[in-house]
Design a protein around this motif. Structure first.
Motif, PDB file in Angstrom:
ATOM      1  N   GLN A 244       0.829  -1.201   0.000  1.00  0.00           N
ATOM      2  CA  GLN A 244       0.000   0.000   0.000  1.00  0.00           C
ATOM      3  C   GLN A 244       0.864   1.252   0.000  1.00  0.00           C
ATOM      4  N   THR A 245       0.328   2.299  -0.642  1.00  0.00           N
ATOM      5  CA  THR A 245       0.964   3.610  -0.624  1.00  0.00           C
ATOM      6  C   THR A 245      -0.054   4.642  -0.146  1.00  0.00           C
ATOM      7  N   ASP A 246       0.339   5.453   0.832  1.00  0.00           N
ATOM      8  CA  ASP A 246      -0.548   6.482   1.381  1.00  0.00           C
ATOM      9  C   ASP A 246       0.183   7.812   1.452  1.00  0.00           C
ATOM     10  N   THR A 247      -0.583   8.883   1.273  1.00  0.00           N
ATOM     11  CA  THR A 247      -0.036  10.238   1.392  1.00  0.00           C
ATOM     12  C   THR A 247      -0.850  11.021   2.405  1.00  0.00           C
ATOM     13  N   THR A 248      -0.170  11.692   3.337  1.00  0.00           N
ATOM     14  CA  THR A 248      -0.829  12.584   4.280  1.00  0.00           C
ATOM     15  C   THR A 248      -0.327  13.999   4.040  1.00  0.00           C
ATOM     16  N   LEU A 249      -1.236  14.965   4.129  1.00  0.00           N
ATOM     17  CA  LEU A 249      -0.924  16.370   3.889  1.00  0.00           C
ATOM     18  C   LEU A 249      -1.413  17.198   5.071  1.00  0.00           C
ATOM     19  N   GLU A 250      -0.631  18.214   5.445  1.00  0.00           N
ATOM     20  CA  GLU A 250      -1.061  19.099   6.517  1.00  0.00           C
ATOM     21  C   GLU A 250      -0.618  20.529   6.241  1.00  0.00           C
ATOM     22  N   LYS A 251      -1.479  21.464   6.642  1.00  0.00           N
ATOM     23  CA  LYS A 251      -1.209  22.887   6.479  1.00  0.00           C
ATOM     24  C   LYS A 251      -1.248  23.543   7.851  1.00  0.00           C
ATOM     25  N   PHE A 252      -0.197  24.265   8.200  1.00  0.00           N
ATOM     26  CA  PHE A 252      -0.153  24.964   9.482  1.00  0.00           C
ATOM     27  C   PHE A 252      -1.155  26.104   9.485  1.00  0.00           C
ATOM     28  N   GLU A 253      -1.896  26.220  10.597  1.00  0.00           N
ATOM     29  CA  GLU A 253      -2.918  27.247  10.701  1.00  0.00           C
ATOM     30  C   GLU A 253      -2.568  28.320  11.735  1.00  0.00           C
ATOM     31  N   THR A 254      -2.370  27.927  12.986  1.00  0.00           N
ATOM     32  CA  THR A 254      -2.181  28.939  14.013  1.00  0.00           C
ATOM     33  C   THR A 254      -1.607  28.307  15.276  1.00  0.00           C
ATOM     34  N   VAL A 255      -1.161  29.147  16.177  1.00  0.00           N
ATOM     35  CA  VAL A 255      -0.750  28.738  17.518  1.00  0.00           C
ATOM     36  C   VAL A 255      -1.810  29.233  18.484  1.00  0.00           C
ATOM     37  N   LEU A 256      -2.314  28.349  19.331  1.00  0.00           N
ATOM     38  CA  LEU A 256      -3.331  28.738  20.295  1.00  0.00           C
ATOM     39  C   LEU A 256      -2.675  29.567  21.392  1.00  0.00           C
ATOM     40  N   LEU A 257      -2.956  30.849  21.369  1.00  0.00           N
ATOM     41  CA  LEU A 257      -2.360  31.776  22.340  1.00  0.00           C
ATOM     42  C   LEU A 257      -3.377  32.180  23.385  1.00  0.00           C
ATOM     43  N   ASN A 258      -2.900  32.495  24.536  1.00  0.00           N
ATOM     44  CA  ASN A 258      -3.769  32.952  25.629  1.00  0.00           C
ATOM     45  C   ASN A 258      -3.487  34.415  25.948  1.00  0.00           C
ATOM     46  N   ASN A 259      -4.540  35.220  26.006  1.00  0.00           N
ATOM     47  CA  ASN A 259      -4.442  36.594  26.493  1.00  0.00           C
ATOM     48  C   ASN A 259      -4.888  36.570  27.947  1.00  0.00           C
ATOM     49  N   THR A 260      -3.951  36.221  28.828  1.00  0.00           N
ATOM     50  CA  THR A 260      -4.330  35.911  30.202  1.00  0.00           C
ATOM     51  C   THR A 260      -3.956  37.029  31.158  1.00  0.00           C
ATOM     52  N   SER A 261      -4.629  37.014  32.285  1.00  0.00           N
ATOM     53  CA  SER A 261      -4.292  37.884  33.402  1.00  0.00           C
ATOM     54  C   SER A 261      -4.095  36.999  34.613  1.00  0.00           C
ATOM     55  N   ASN A 262      -3.807  37.589  35.760  1.00  0.00           N
ATOM     56  CA  ASN A 262      -3.659  36.796  36.972  1.00  0.00           C
ATOM     57  C   ASN A 262      -4.928  36.024  37.309  1.00  0.00           C
ATOM     58  N   THR A 263      -6.076  36.550  36.861  1.00  0.00           N
ATOM     59  CA  THR A 263      -7.346  35.888  37.118  1.00  0.00           C
ATOM     60  C   THR A 263      -7.365  34.492  36.523  1.00  0.00           C
ATOM     61  N   PHE A 264      -6.705  34.309  35.370  1.00  0.00           N
ATOM     62  CA  PHE A 264      -6.755  33.043  34.650  1.00  0.00           C
ATOM     63  C   PHE A 264      -5.513  32.185  34.888  1.00  0.00           C
ATOM     64  N   SER A 265      -4.568  32.674  35.683  1.00  0.00           N
ATOM     65  CA  SER A 265      -3.278  31.993  35.780  1.00  0.00           C
ATOM     66  C   SER A 265      -3.383  30.602  36.399  1.00  0.00           C
ATOM     67  N   ASN A 266      -4.393  30.364  37.215  1.00  0.00           N
ATOM     68  CA  ASN A 266      -4.533  29.061  37.870  1.00  0.00           C
ATOM     69  C   ASN A 266      -5.747  28.290  37.369  1.00  0.00           C
ATOM     70  N   LEU A 267      -6.206  28.592  36.175  1.00  0.00           N
ATOM     71  CA  LEU A 267      -7.360  27.903  35.606  1.00  0.00           C
ATOM     72  C   LEU A 267      -6.907  26.709  34.788  1.00  0.00           C
ATOM     73  N   TRP A 268      -7.588  25.575  34.975  1.00  0.00           N
ATOM     74  CA  TRP A 268      -7.298  24.420  34.148  1.00  0.00           C
ATOM     75  C   TRP A 268      -8.579  23.659  33.846  1.00  0.00           C
ATOM     76  N   VAL A 269      -8.564  22.917  32.739  1.00  0.00           N
ATOM     77  CA  VAL A 269      -9.718  22.148  32.286  1.00  0.00           C
ATOM     78  C   VAL A 269      -9.351  20.672  32.317  1.00  0.00           C
ATOM     79  N   LYS A 270     -10.190  19.867  32.938  1.00  0.00           N
ATOM     80  CA  LYS A 270      -9.915  18.437  33.064  1.00  0.00           C
ATOM     81  C   LYS A 270     -10.037  17.741  31.716  1.00  0.00           C
ATOM     82  N   ASN A 271      -9.001  16.964  31.350  1.00  0.00           N
ATOM     83  CA  ASN A 271      -8.990  16.179  30.122  1.00  0.00           C
ATOM     84  C   ASN A 271      -8.590  14.755  30.421  1.00  0.00           C
ATOM     85  N   PRO A 272      -9.103  13.764  29.663  1.00  0.00           N
ATOM     86  CA  PRO A 272     -10.128  13.927  28.639  1.00  0.00           C
ATOM     87  C   PRO A 272     -11.504  14.180  29.240  1.00  0.00           C
TER      88      PRO A 272
END
Length: 341
Positions: A244-272
């Motif tokens: 078998q032969t397969d091709t995968t392609l990907e295009k870079f879109e963005t970096v997830l950046l945070n505009n944070t303050s001290n209010t958000f410095s200790n916030l976390w989201v449980k995953n999964p």
């Protein structure tokens, strides 16, 4: 299904390049890529200076988020010398998959120590796959012998081969708009060719895998990510019923950046995520606006004027995949990745 997993994951190498010297192999943490396909086969045959590549029939398939983490104690033992783990979480047709690449970078010489995901574990413990020294320039070339052992479903054995790395071309890359925006810019290309032979039990050379990667990098981007990347893997392993032969392609879109303050410095989201999305913070957040989107930007859930203090749960049903949750207030905002298995 198992053959495709082998082909897509076996020795997938994440490459960065630029017309100016390539400063590093590693891209920006928390980067988002579009996984795409093309109506026509892409032509990468042009080499040398002042080339033009027109990839203008791209179609979106899904998304990928890439993170960089330190190896665990177990991973450091299993893949000796590893200093950085590249974790890729991909979603295609609501199906989530995770793969890891283990690397080391002593003296800016980048080597791959192993990969794991989709039932495949490939360990370069005998001879790491070395791309070469960073920074790199146009005209750079390096050939390295590779060897190690693998486990794939019920099969296990050893492998050996070569990895050839060349910065072989630069010019103009044009990509069509498939919903995330078009691209046109100056790029330099890094090409890698990995050729390996598989051994199983006392049988030698039971199959071969050849993977050719082309990574196009815009020096002005500054994130360390390829703007566009193509990986074609040809695998012929009769013992595993693979041809078998397969091709995968990907295009870079963005970096997830945070505009944070001290209010958000200790916030976390449980995953999964399970049945509810759990947000935790030691700082109270008043009048918070919460928005959950899929990786195509579609709003899945939103609410306004919430008070978040301690543990805050959102009762929302999600399909398997990767999502983004954005929390905003008068003091700033933060965006986090959430994964539903």
């Amino acid at each position: 299904m198992k053959t495709k997993l082998l082909i897509l994951l076996f020795f997938t190498i994440l490459i960065a390049s630029a017309q100016s010297p390539i400063p590093t192999f590693y891209g920006a943490d928390n980067s988002t890529f579009s996984l795409v396909t093309s109506a026509n086969a892409l032509d990468h045959s042009a080499t040398g200076a002042s080339q033009t590549w027109n990839f203008n029939q791209l179609l979106s398939l899904g998304t990928e988020i890439r993170n960089y983490v330190a190896p665990t104690t177990t991973e450091s033992t299993t893949y000796p010398g590893t200093t950085n783990v590249i974790v890729s979480n991909s979603t295609v047709n609501a199906v989530l998959s995770t793969s890891k690449m283990y690397t080391k970078n002593p003296g800016n010489i980048l080597s791959i120590t192993g990969i794991n995901g989709g039932g495949l574990d490939a360990n370069f413990t005998t001879n790491n796959a070395t791309l070469g020294a960073f920074p790199m320039n146009y005209g750079y070339s390096n050939s390295d012998n590779v060897a190690g052992n693998y486990v794939y479903t019920t099969y296990s054995g050893t492998f050996s081969g070569t990895l050839v790395t060349t910065v072989d071309a630069y010019g103009t890359l044009n990509l069509n708009d498939f919903g995330t925006g078009a691209y046109s810019g100056n790029v330099t290309r890094l090409k890698t060719v990995l050729t390996i032979s598989l051994n199983y039990s006392f049988f030698t050379n039971v199959g071969t895998v050849t993977q050719t990667s082309y990574s196009y990098y815009d020096a002005s981007d500054g994130t360390g990510n390829p703007i566009f990347r193509s990986v074609t893997t040809a695998a012929v392993v009769p013992l595993m019923s693979i041809n078998q032969t397969d091709t995968t392609l990907e295009k870079f879109e963005t970096v997830l950046l945070n505009n944070t303050s001290n209010t958000f410095s200790n916030l976390w989201v449980k995953n999964p995520v399970q049945n509810n999305i759990e947000i935790n913070t030691t700082n109270g957040i008043n009048n918070a606006n919460i928005r959950i989107t899929d990786m195509l930007g579609k709003i899945i859930y939103q609410t306004k004027n919430e008070t978040i203090n301690g543990t805050f749960e959102i009762p929302v049903e999600l399909n398997k995949g990767i999502y983004l949750i954005t929390i905003e207030s008068e003091t700033g905002s933060i965006t986090k990745k959430i994964i539903k298995n």
